[in-house]
Design a protein around this motif. Structure first.
Motif, PDB file in Angstrom:
ATOM      1  N   ALA A 414       0.841  -1.201   0.000  1.00 62.11           N
ATOM      2  CA  ALA A 414       0.000   0.000   0.000  1.00 62.11           C
ATOM      3  C   ALA A 414       0.876   1.251   0.000  1.00 62.11           C
ATOM      4  O   ALA A 414       0.698   2.174   0.793  1.00 62.11           O
ATOM      5  N   VAL A 415       1.843   1.239  -0.903  1.00 59.57           N
ATOM      6  CA  VAL A 415       2.723   2.390  -1.114  1.00 59.57           C
ATOM      7  C   VAL A 415       2.322   2.970  -2.465  1.00 59.57           C
ATOM      8  O   VAL A 415       2.332   2.258  -3.476  1.00 59.57           O
ATOM      9  N   ASP A 416       1.964   4.229  -2.482  1.00 63.35           N
ATOM     10  CA  ASP A 416       1.304   4.810  -3.654  1.00 63.35           C
ATOM     11  C   ASP A 416       1.999   4.471  -4.968  1.00 63.35           C
ATOM     12  O   ASP A 416       1.378   3.936  -5.883  1.00 63.35           O
ATOM     13  N   GLU A 417       3.283   4.767  -5.090  1.00 63.39           N
ATOM     14  CA  GLU A 417       3.979   4.578  -6.363  1.00 63.39           C
ATOM     15  C   GLU A 417       3.993   3.103  -6.761  1.00 63.39           C
ATOM     16  O   GLU A 417       3.708   2.747  -7.913  1.00 63.39           O
ATOM     17  N   GLU A 418       4.314   2.222  -5.814  1.00 64.83           N
ATOM     18  CA  GLU A 418       4.386   0.789  -6.099  1.00 64.83           C
ATOM     19  C   GLU A 418       3.006   0.225  -6.454  1.00 64.83           C
ATOM     20  O   GLU A 418       2.844  -0.500  -7.435  1.00 64.83           O
ATOM     21  N   PHE A 419       1.993   0.561  -5.642  1.00 65.80           N
ATOM     22  CA  PHE A 419       0.659   0.031  -5.885  1.00 65.80           C
ATOM     23  C   PHE A 419       0.102   0.521  -7.224  1.00 65.80           C
ATOM     24  O   PHE A 419      -0.438  -0.250  -8.017  1.00 65.80           O
ATOM     25  N   LEU A 420       0.257   1.811  -7.491  1.00 64.81           N
ATOM     26  CA  LEU A 420      -0.299   2.383  -8.710  1.00 64.81           C
ATOM     27  C   LEU A 420       0.386   1.822  -9.956  1.00 64.81           C
ATOM     28  O   LEU A 420      -0.253   1.641 -10.995  1.00 64.81           O
ATOM     29  N   LYS A 421       1.677   1.511  -9.850  1.00 65.91           N
ATOM     30  CA  LYS A 421       2.401   0.929 -10.978  1.00 65.91           C
ATOM     31  C   LYS A 421       1.833  -0.444 -11.324  1.00 65.91           C
ATOM     32  O   LYS A 421       1.531  -0.746 -12.484  1.00 65.91           O
ATOM     33  N   GLY A 439       2.246  -0.912   4.364  1.00 64.21           N
ATOM     34  CA  GLY A 439       2.871   0.170   3.619  1.00 64.21           C
ATOM     35  C   GLY A 439       4.370  -0.007   3.585  1.00 64.21           C
ATOM     36  O   GLY A 439       4.880  -1.084   3.292  1.00 64.21           O
ATOM     37  N   GLU A 440       5.096   1.061   3.933  1.00 67.98           N
ATOM     38  CA  GLU A 440       6.561   1.016   3.902  1.00 67.98           C
ATOM     39  C   GLU A 440       7.122   0.046   4.942  1.00 67.98           C
ATOM     40  O   GLU A 440       8.124  -0.605   4.717  1.00 67.98           O
ATOM     41  N   ARG A 441       6.470  -0.018   6.110  1.00 64.76           N
ATOM     42  CA  ARG A 441       7.010  -0.889   7.164  1.00 64.76           C
ATOM     43  C   ARG A 441       6.066  -2.062   7.425  1.00 64.76           C
ATOM     44  O   ARG A 441       4.881  -2.027   7.117  1.00 64.76           O
ATOM     45  N   VAL A 442       6.642  -3.105   8.009  1.00 65.31           N
ATOM     46  CA  VAL A 442       5.877  -4.324   8.302  1.00 65.31           C
ATOM     47  C   VAL A 442       4.956  -4.049   9.489  1.00 65.31           C
ATOM     48  O   VAL A 442       5.422  -3.627  10.558  1.00 65.31           O
ATOM     49  N   PRO A 443       3.649  -4.285   9.348  1.00 63.21           N
ATOM     50  CA  PRO A 443       2.713  -3.974  10.435  1.00 63.21           C
ATOM     51  C   PRO A 443       2.711  -5.062  11.511  1.00 63.21           C
ATOM     52  O   PRO A 443       2.598  -6.244  11.198  1.00 63.21           O
ATOM     53  N   GLU A 444       2.829  -4.665  12.753  1.00 66.35           N
ATOM     54  CA  GLU A 444       2.811  -5.628  13.847  1.00 66.35           C
ATOM     55  C   GLU A 444       1.385  -5.960  14.281  1.00 66.35           C
ATOM     56  O   GLU A 444       1.115  -7.067  14.728  1.00 66.35           O
ATOM     57  N   ASN A 445       0.464  -5.004  14.129  1.00 69.56           N
ATOM     58  CA  ASN A 445      -0.878  -5.235  14.668  1.00 69.56           C
ATOM     59  C   ASN A 445      -1.965  -5.006  13.621  1.00 69.56           C
ATOM     60  O   ASN A 445      -1.717  -4.482  12.531  1.00 69.56           O
ATOM     61  N   PHE A 446      -3.171  -5.394  14.011  1.00 64.82           N
ATOM     62  CA  PHE A 446      -4.326  -5.306  13.118  1.00 64.82           C
ATOM     63  C   PHE A 446      -4.612  -3.867  12.697  1.00 64.82           C
ATOM     64  O   PHE A 446      -4.937  -3.600  11.540  1.00 64.82           O
ATOM     65  N   GLU A 447      -4.504  -2.903  13.614  1.00 64.65           N
ATOM     66  CA  GLU A 447      -4.859  -1.528  13.313  1.00 64.65           C
ATOM     67  C   GLU A 447      -3.986  -0.959  12.184  1.00 64.65           C
ATOM     68  O   GLU A 447      -4.476  -0.234  11.315  1.00 64.65           O
ATOM     69  N   ASP A 448      -2.692  -1.302  12.190  1.00 68.29           N
ATOM     70  CA  ASP A 448      -1.814  -0.844  11.118  1.00 68.29           C
ATOM     71  C   ASP A 448      -2.229  -1.450   9.771  1.00 68.29           C
ATOM     72  O   ASP A 448      -2.218  -0.779   8.738  1.00 68.29           O
ATOM     73  N   ARG A 449      -2.601  -2.710   9.798  1.00 66.09           N
ATOM     74  CA  ARG A 449      -3.034  -3.381   8.570  1.00 66.09           C
ATOM     75  C   ARG A 449      -4.348  -2.788   8.062  1.00 66.09           C
ATOM     76  O   ARG A 449      -4.532  -2.588   6.855  1.00 66.09           O
ATOM     77  N   LYS A 450      -5.238  -2.522   8.992  1.00 68.26           N
ATOM     78  CA  LYS A 450      -6.530  -1.934   8.639  1.00 68.26           C
ATOM     79  C   LYS A 450      -6.323  -0.576   7.950  1.00 68.26           C
ATOM     80  O   LYS A 450      -6.998  -0.263   6.950  1.00 68.26           O
ATOM     81  N   ALA A 451      -5.407   0.211   8.448  1.00 74.08           N
ATOM     82  CA  ALA A 451      -5.127   1.514   7.846  1.00 74.08           C
ATOM     83  C   ALA A 451      -4.622   1.350   6.410  1.00 74.08           C
ATOM     84  O   ALA A 451      -5.012   2.106   5.500  1.00 74.08           O
ATOM     85  N   SER A 452      -3.747   0.349   6.187  1.00 77.63           N
ATOM     86  CA  SER A 452      -3.241   0.090   4.837  1.00 77.63           C
ATOM     87  C   SER A 452      -4.358  -0.365   3.905  1.00 77.63           C
ATOM     88  O   SER A 452      -4.429   0.061   2.741  1.00 77.63           O
ATOM     89  N   ILE A 475      -1.067 -10.430   5.687  1.00 78.95           N
ATOM     90  CA  ILE A 475       0.308 -10.449   6.204  1.00 78.95           C
ATOM     91  C   ILE A 475       0.491 -11.515   7.290  1.00 78.95           C
ATOM     92  O   ILE A 475      -0.069 -11.454   8.382  1.00 78.95           O
ATOM     93  N   VAL A 476       1.286 -12.507   6.942  1.00 77.45           N
ATOM     94  CA  VAL A 476       1.640 -13.568   7.883  1.00 77.45           C
ATOM     95  C   VAL A 476       3.105 -13.380   8.283  1.00 77.45           C
ATOM     96  O   VAL A 476       3.986 -13.354   7.425  1.00 77.45           O
ATOM     97  N   LEU A 477       3.351 -13.245   9.597  1.00 81.58           N
ATOM     98  CA  LEU A 477       4.713 -13.075  10.108  1.00 81.58           C
ATOM     99  C   LEU A 477       5.112 -14.288  10.940  1.00 81.58           C
ATOM    100  O   LEU A 477       4.257 -15.024  11.440  1.00 81.58           O
ATOM    101  N   ALA A 478       6.403 -14.492  11.079  1.00 78.80           N
ATOM    102  CA  ALA A 478       6.919 -15.672  11.778  1.00 78.80           C
ATOM    103  C   ALA A 478       6.689 -15.571  13.291  1.00 78.80           C
ATOM    104  O   ALA A 478       7.157 -14.608  13.931  1.00 78.80           O
TER     105      ALA A 478
END
Length: 769
Positions: A414-421, A439-452, A475-478
């Motif tokens: 969900a990074v504008d330039e990458e997604f739009l391309k 987005g630019e960073r890996v989201p640790e929690n649900f709220e960050d993912r929801k925003a993306s 997003i699945v993290l180890a």
């Protein structure tokens, strides 16, 4: 006239396209193709154009159907390409009297790799040369018609659209009575692939009469929002004396076309066997009617040339075509060993994968040309649609343009330039995009993912891309690195509540942990119970597969449905899957206890009979048939070397008759017959009748096979059969080709008619017994 102007006309009224040219010129005594007639008798072309206009045609096709350089090279006219195309447009315009002029482009007559040898780029270059001149001569529209393969049609589409965004563009496929093209595409697949692309209309022409074509057209009309065009044949050809005629007369034909109008046709014409009288009746009945409004069904699906994977059911995407940690696969990709890659793909499909995620690893170490070949080999040979896990934008664009179907693209943040391309690639080349909930960073929690996720939805609205073109990765993290897997589950549940599709890379959750299969299986169950749509996972892991099946059952969702064509005997499976080494090993085992002749008679030949039955029943398609034949042929050759006589089951002569340069069908039959143990003598195409009979008299084959794709060349079959009778050669003749049917074959003096590529084996078996 620009595309908008034609679209505006079609919103108000149905257009009447003209009728046949090749068969009509034959009826008028011409023996050559329209392109040759154009060079020698341009007045005849103009006269027929004028007759179609007088009969009510609103649109004329230029006499350029076979005028692409590849096709012209087969009749020695490639050097006349520019002259033919330019003059064809000028003649049509001179005769048009206000009717629109559609530049006509037909197929090359050659199949793509891996069924044939043609590449996307060869098609593209040939079609673009023709398109360029049609555009320079200012045609009102371009129609791509009578195509039998989806990749060749896509190459023609891009060849035109890369030159002009302003030309009205029509794309057609040709279907058989089983609603499939030669390489296995059905009308629904055609619709979902080309609905993504920037064509104005799609449709069907040739091969079938109006009654047989109607249900296929109705199916196509349900799944597209494009304008619709149609041109059926005037029935199946019949022989009367020395001429070929078509049975459906103008009155009857026009009545049938009323049903096409009801099904939503916007442009109505006619194909082989029709003439200006048919056009006149169509014009009288359809007149200036307004088009019928249609309701379009939408499929959330991806596809290969011969299969569709619908995400309304749980989709298992195989993860193992990724060289990370796989030495042999890495070596195969760098060494461009396509067979090994296809074997790895097929193994996953056999174990339950519906689609496959394809990753080339360090992409800069592998050529784009090889990547494209690998994509074609996997999709055609296995039938599996692909998820393209390609990171370099220019490489991804290269592959998407050449993908023979509707791909899944993995993935964008969900990074504008990458997604739009990547979203732009989806809009331009078709398909569905996996987008990461980050987005630019890996989201640790649900709220960050929801925003993306919400940001992506906003971007979709801004660029006009619908939600059914996107699949979200939650997003699945180890967990071994401290991640909380429940945050992913919350994200899946949130996405499901908004009716958005989801997928994820399952094995990421257990990275670095012991007992990974148990962790993966349990996590997959949690995800499915919270609404997961699909997963990129390992179908070879029996523990995880068991969890998957149980989870789908407990959640009352569809269980895994994998339609695999497998037999009860290993030999058949080896042949169907192209497992050449395993087949030859099994043949070696059989030879330890059985005589070579027995291995052929009791094992190899029955296997090819079963392959033929599967093809005839529509369980496998041309790419799989050719793969099976090529694989079986290796086994036959191995065993025949051990037989003193060479294990020669006899000779089979095959040729395309004089005047006909098509050899797709002939080459397929030659491959199939060779795989059944016969020595095939292929005389080529455009072969004089006397040469065929001379060879039959000399070689004494068990059968002679003749191919005639064109109605104009079908009578040449009778020249061969008459000469064989005259010389008292008691050799059976089998014939096939688009211009033929059972009754016509008999009238031409043939003993057998090959409706499909495998019929020759069946009749050879009957003769032997």
């Amino acid at each position: 006239m620009n595309r908008k102007a034609i679209a505006d006309i079609l919103k108000e009224r149905v257009l009447i396209l003209d009728g046949a040219y090749g068969t009509e010129f034959m009826r008028r005594g011409f023996k050559k193709s329209p392109e040759e007639i154009l060079l020698e008798h341009p007045e005849a072309i103009k006269k027929l154009h004028e007759e179609y206009v007088k009969s009510g045609s609103n649109a004329l096709l230029t006499s350029t159907f076979g005028a692409n350089p590849i096709k012209l090279s087969k009749i020695g006219l490639e050097s006349h390409h520019d002259e033919i195309v330019r003059n064809a447009v000028k003649i049509a315009k001179d005769a048009s009297k206000g009717a629109l002029v559609f530049g006509d482009i037909g197929p090359t007559g050659d199949l793509p790799y891996p069924i044939g040898e043609r590449s996307f780029d060869e098609y593209y270059e040939s079609f673009q040369k023709t398109s360029k001149i049609l555009l320079e001569e200012d045609v009102d529209a371009i129609i791509l018609e009578t195509f039998t393969d989806i990749l060749e049609l896509k190459a023609a589409y891009y060849a035109v659209r890369d030159l002009s965004n302003d030309i009205f563009l029509i794309a057609h496929l040709t279907f058989d009575e089983n609603s499939r093209t030669l390489t296995g595409t059905d009308p629904v697949n055609f619709a979902i692939i080309f609905d993504d692309l920037d064509v104005d209309a799609i449709g069907i022409n040739c091969s079938l009469g109006p009654e047989e074509m109607l249900p296929i057209f109705e199916e196509l009309s349900k799944y597209t929002h494009k304008f619709l065009t149609v041109e059926p044949d005037a029935g199946e050809p019949i022989l009367k004396g020395d001429t070929v005629e078509y049975p459906i007369k103008p009155d009857e034909f026009a009545i049938h076309m009323d049903s096409y109008w009801e099904a939503g046709a916007n442009i109505i014409g006619s194909c082989c066997g029709s003439n200006p009288a048919h056009t006149s009746k169509i014009s009288t009945i359809i007149g200036k009617r307004s088009p019928v409004e249609r309701d379009e069904k939408r499929l959330f699906a991806i596809s290969s040339p011969s299969s569709i994977v619908n995400f309304d059911k749980f989709v298992l995407i195989g993860e193992r075509l990724n060289p990370a940690g796989k030495k042999k696969l890495t070596e195969a990709m760098r060494g461009e060993k396509i067979d090994y890659i296809v074997d790895q793909a097929r193994e996953q499909i056999d174990r339950g994968a519906h689609s496959l995620d394809l990753n080339f690893g360090v992409e800069q170490t592998i050529s784009k040309k090889f990547m494209s070949k690998a994509v074609s080999a996997i999709t055609y040979k296995t039938g599996s649609p692909l998820s393209l896990d390609i990171q370099t934008p220019e490489i991804l664009e290269f592959i998407m343009k050449r993908y023979p179907g509707r791909p899944l693209v993995n993935s964008a943040r969900a990074v504008d330039e990458e997604f739009l391309k990547r979203a732009d690639f989806i809009k331009k080349y078709g398909g569905i995009l996996i987008t990461l909930s980050m987005g630019e960073r890996v989201p640790e929690n649900f709220e960050d993912r929801k925003a993306s996720i919400n940001h992506i939805l906003e971007m979709l609205d801004s660029i006009g891309l619908s939600k059914d073109r996107i699949i979200f990765d939650p997003i699945v993290l180890a967990i071994g690195a401290g991640a909380d897997a429940r945050e992913t589950i919350k994200t899946i549940s949130y996405l499901d509540s908004m009716d958005l599709k989801t997928t994820f890379g399952l094995s990421n959750v257990s990275f670095g942990m012991p007992d990974r299969s148990y962790i993966n299986g349990a996590f997959l169950t949690m995800a499915i119970l919270n609404g997961l749509s699909s997963a990129i996972m390992n179908p070879l892991d029996e523990i995880v597969m068991g969890n998957l099946k149980a989870s789908l059952l407990l959640s009352k969702r569809s269980q895994i449905e994998v339609e695999r064509v497998q037999g009860t005997d290993e030999l058949l499976n080896f042949v169907l899957t192209g497992a050449e080494e395993k087949l030859l090993d099994e043949v070696d085992n059989l030879l330890k206890t059985q005589e070579p002749v027995s291995v052929i008679e009791k094992h190899l030949k029955p296997v090819m009979d079963k392959v033929g039955d599967l093809y005839g029943a529509g369980k496998i398609f041309l790419p799989q048939l050719i793969l099976a034949a090529q694989t079986a042929q290796k086994a036959f050759e191995k065993v025949q070397k051990l037989i003193p006589s060479g294990g020669d089951y006899g000779k089979f002569i095959i040729a395309t008759v004089k005047g006909d340069v098509h050899d797709i069908g002939k080459n397929i039959v030659a491959t199939i017959v060779k795989s059944a143990g016969y020595k095939v003598l292929d005389l080529g195409r455009d072969v004089p009748s006397e040469k065929i009979v001379d060879m039959a008299e000399k070689e004494k084959p068990v059968m002679v096979g003749l191919s005639a794709m064109m109605t104009t060349t079908a009578p040449r079959i009778k020249d061969v059969t008459d000469e064989m009778k005259k010389r008292h050669l008691p050799i059976p003749v089998i014939v096939g080709g688009a211009s033929l049917n059972e009754s016509l074959a008999k009238e031409l003096g043939a003993d057998f008619y090959a409706k499909s590529a495998t019929d020759a084996i069946k009749y050879l078996k009957d003769l032997k017994s």
